[in-house]
Design a protein around this motif. Sequence first.
Motif, mmCIF file in Angstrom:
data_model
loop_
_atom_site.group_PDB
_atom_site.id
_atom_site.type_symbol
_atom_site.label_atom_id
_atom_site.label_comp_id
_atom_site.label_asym_id
_atom_site.label_seq_id
_atom_site.Cartn_x
_atom_site.Cartn_y
_atom_site.Cartn_z
ATOM 1 N N LEU A 48 0.820 -1.210 0.000
ATOM 2 C CA LEU A 48 0.000 0.000 0.000
ATOM 3 C C LEU A 48 0.857 1.265 0.000
ATOM 4 C CD1 LEU A 48 -2.749 -1.195 2.494
ATOM 5 C CD2 LEU A 48 -2.955 -0.944 0.028
ATOM 6 N N ASP A 49 2.166 1.111 -0.150
ATOM 7 C CA ASP A 49 3.130 2.217 -0.303
ATOM 8 C C ASP A 49 3.212 3.191 0.877
ATOM 9 O OD1 ASP A 49 4.076 1.323 -2.738
ATOM 10 O OD2 ASP A 49 2.582 2.448 -3.884
ATOM 11 N N ILE A 50 2.977 2.707 2.072
ATOM 12 C CA ILE A 50 3.207 3.544 3.255
ATOM 13 C C ILE A 50 4.447 3.046 3.994
ATOM 14 C CG2 ILE A 50 2.316 4.247 5.507
ATOM 15 C CD1 ILE A 50 -0.404 4.419 4.284
ATOM 16 N N CYS A 51 4.580 1.755 4.129
ATOM 17 C CA CYS A 51 5.757 1.091 4.693
ATOM 18 C C CYS A 51 6.232 1.674 6.035
ATOM 19 C CB CYS A 51 6.900 1.092 3.683
ATOM 20 S SG CYS A 51 6.458 0.336 2.109
ATOM 21 N N PRO A 52 5.402 1.572 7.086
ATOM 22 C CA PRO A 52 5.832 2.068 8.397
ATOM 23 C C PRO A 52 6.862 1.133 9.026
ATOM 24 C CG PRO A 52 3.744 0.953 8.597
ATOM 25 C CD PRO A 52 4.076 0.978 7.125
ATOM 26 N N LYS A 53 7.708 1.682 9.871
ATOM 27 C CA LYS A 53 8.663 0.843 10.601
ATOM 28 C C LYS A 53 7.924 0.228 11.782
ATOM 29 C CE LYS A 53 12.879 3.221 9.408
ATOM 30 N NZ LYS A 53 14.102 3.854 9.885
ATOM 31 N N ASN A 54 8.102 -1.070 11.967
ATOM 32 C CA ASN A 54 7.487 -1.817 13.068
ATOM 33 C C ASN A 54 5.977 -1.656 13.126
ATOM 34 O OD1 ASN A 54 9.907 -2.922 14.063
ATOM 35 N ND2 ASN A 54 10.395 -0.950 14.994
ATOM 36 N N GLY A 55 5.335 -1.690 11.968
ATOM 37 C CA GLY A 55 3.886 -1.572 11.910
ATOM 38 C C GLY A 55 3.335 -2.177 10.638
ATOM 39 N N VAL A 56 2.009 -2.292 10.609
ATOM 40 C CA VAL A 56 1.295 -2.851 9.466
ATOM 41 C C VAL A 56 0.165 -1.895 9.101
ATOM 42 C CG1 VAL A 56 -0.090 -4.808 8.651
ATOM 43 C CG2 VAL A 56 1.796 -5.200 10.221
ATOM 44 N N VAL A 57 -0.051 -1.683 7.806
ATOM 45 C CA VAL A 57 -1.128 -0.817 7.341
ATOM 46 C C VAL A 57 -2.377 -1.665 7.132
ATOM 47 C CG1 VAL A 57 -1.895 0.747 5.537
ATOM 48 C CG2 VAL A 57 0.491 0.729 6.224
ATOM 49 N N ALA A 58 -3.509 -1.188 7.662
ATOM 50 C CA ALA A 58 -4.787 -1.879 7.512
ATOM 51 C C ALA A 58 -5.877 -0.848 7.269
ATOM 52 C CB ALA A 58 -5.103 -2.693 8.764
ATOM 53 N N MET A 59 -6.947 -1.285 6.626
ATOM 54 C CA MET A 59 -8.076 -0.387 6.388
ATOM 55 C C MET A 59 -9.351 -1.185 6.240
ATOM 56 S SD MET A 59 -7.666 0.613 2.373
ATOM 57 C CE MET A 59 -9.297 1.175 2.134
ATOM 58 N N ASN A 60 -10.461 -0.545 6.564
ATOM 59 C CA ASN A 60 -11.774 -1.106 6.325
ATOM 60 C C ASN A 60 -12.213 -0.588 4.964
ATOM 61 O OD1 ASN A 60 -14.529 -1.727 6.243
ATOM 62 N ND2 ASN A 60 -14.720 -1.527 8.461
ATOM 63 N N ALA A 61 -12.567 -1.481 4.055
ATOM 64 C CA ALA A 61 -12.931 -1.081 2.695
ATOM 65 C C ALA A 61 -14.172 -0.187 2.675
ATOM 66 C CB ALA A 61 -13.151 -2.306 1.822
ATOM 67 N N ALA A 62 -14.977 -0.218 3.720
ATOM 68 C CA ALA A 62 -16.147 0.647 3.800
ATOM 69 C C ALA A 62 -15.760 2.088 4.118
ATOM 70 C CB ALA A 62 -17.116 0.136 4.861
ATOM 71 N N ASN A 63 -14.541 2.286 4.612
ATOM 72 C CA ASN A 63 -14.049 3.622 4.956
ATOM 73 C C ASN A 63 -12.662 3.795 4.331
ATOM 74 O OD1 ASN A 63 -13.613 6.098 6.086
ATOM 75 N ND2 ASN A 63 -13.426 5.356 8.188
ATOM 76 N N PRO A 64 -12.586 3.930 2.998
ATOM 77 C CA PRO A 64 -11.290 3.953 2.325
ATOM 78 C C PRO A 64 -10.468 5.208 2.582
ATOM 79 C CG PRO A 64 -13.037 4.361 0.757
ATOM 80 C CD PRO A 64 -13.697 4.008 2.057
#
Length: 107
Positions: free
Chosen positions: A60-76
Motif C-alpha cells: 500500500l506504499d506507506i511502509c511504516p517501521k514496526n507496523g502494518v497498514v490496515a483499512m476497512n474497505a467501507a471507509n477507504p
Amino acid sequence: MKTVPARWEATILICRKCSRKLGGGFGKNGRKSLAKALRARGLGGKGRKAGVGIVEVGCLDICPKNGVVAMNAANPGAWLVVPKGADIDAVAERLGLDGERKASRKP
C-alpha cells in the motif's frame, strides 16, 4: 455472468508486505500476523462464509517501521498504521468491527 454470495459484513484490507517484513508481532504470544490475529478473534468461518473478510493485499506504499497498514474497505479514506504488539481488540474497534457477528444468515 454469475453472482456468488458471501456472508461478509465488512472487508478488511491488510498490507501483505508490511506483515511479511514484521514477521508476526500480534496475538497472545506475539507470533501471529495481523490478519491471522484478527481471524482468530472469533469473527468466524473461512473464505466467503466468514463474518468478516480479511484480505491481505499487495503493498500500500506507506511502509511504516514496526507496523502494518490496515483499512476497512467501507471507509477507504482512513488507513490505520498498526504498531507491532498492538491490542487486537483495540485494532478491531478502530477498524469498525464490533466483534459481535450477527447470527449466520443465508444469502
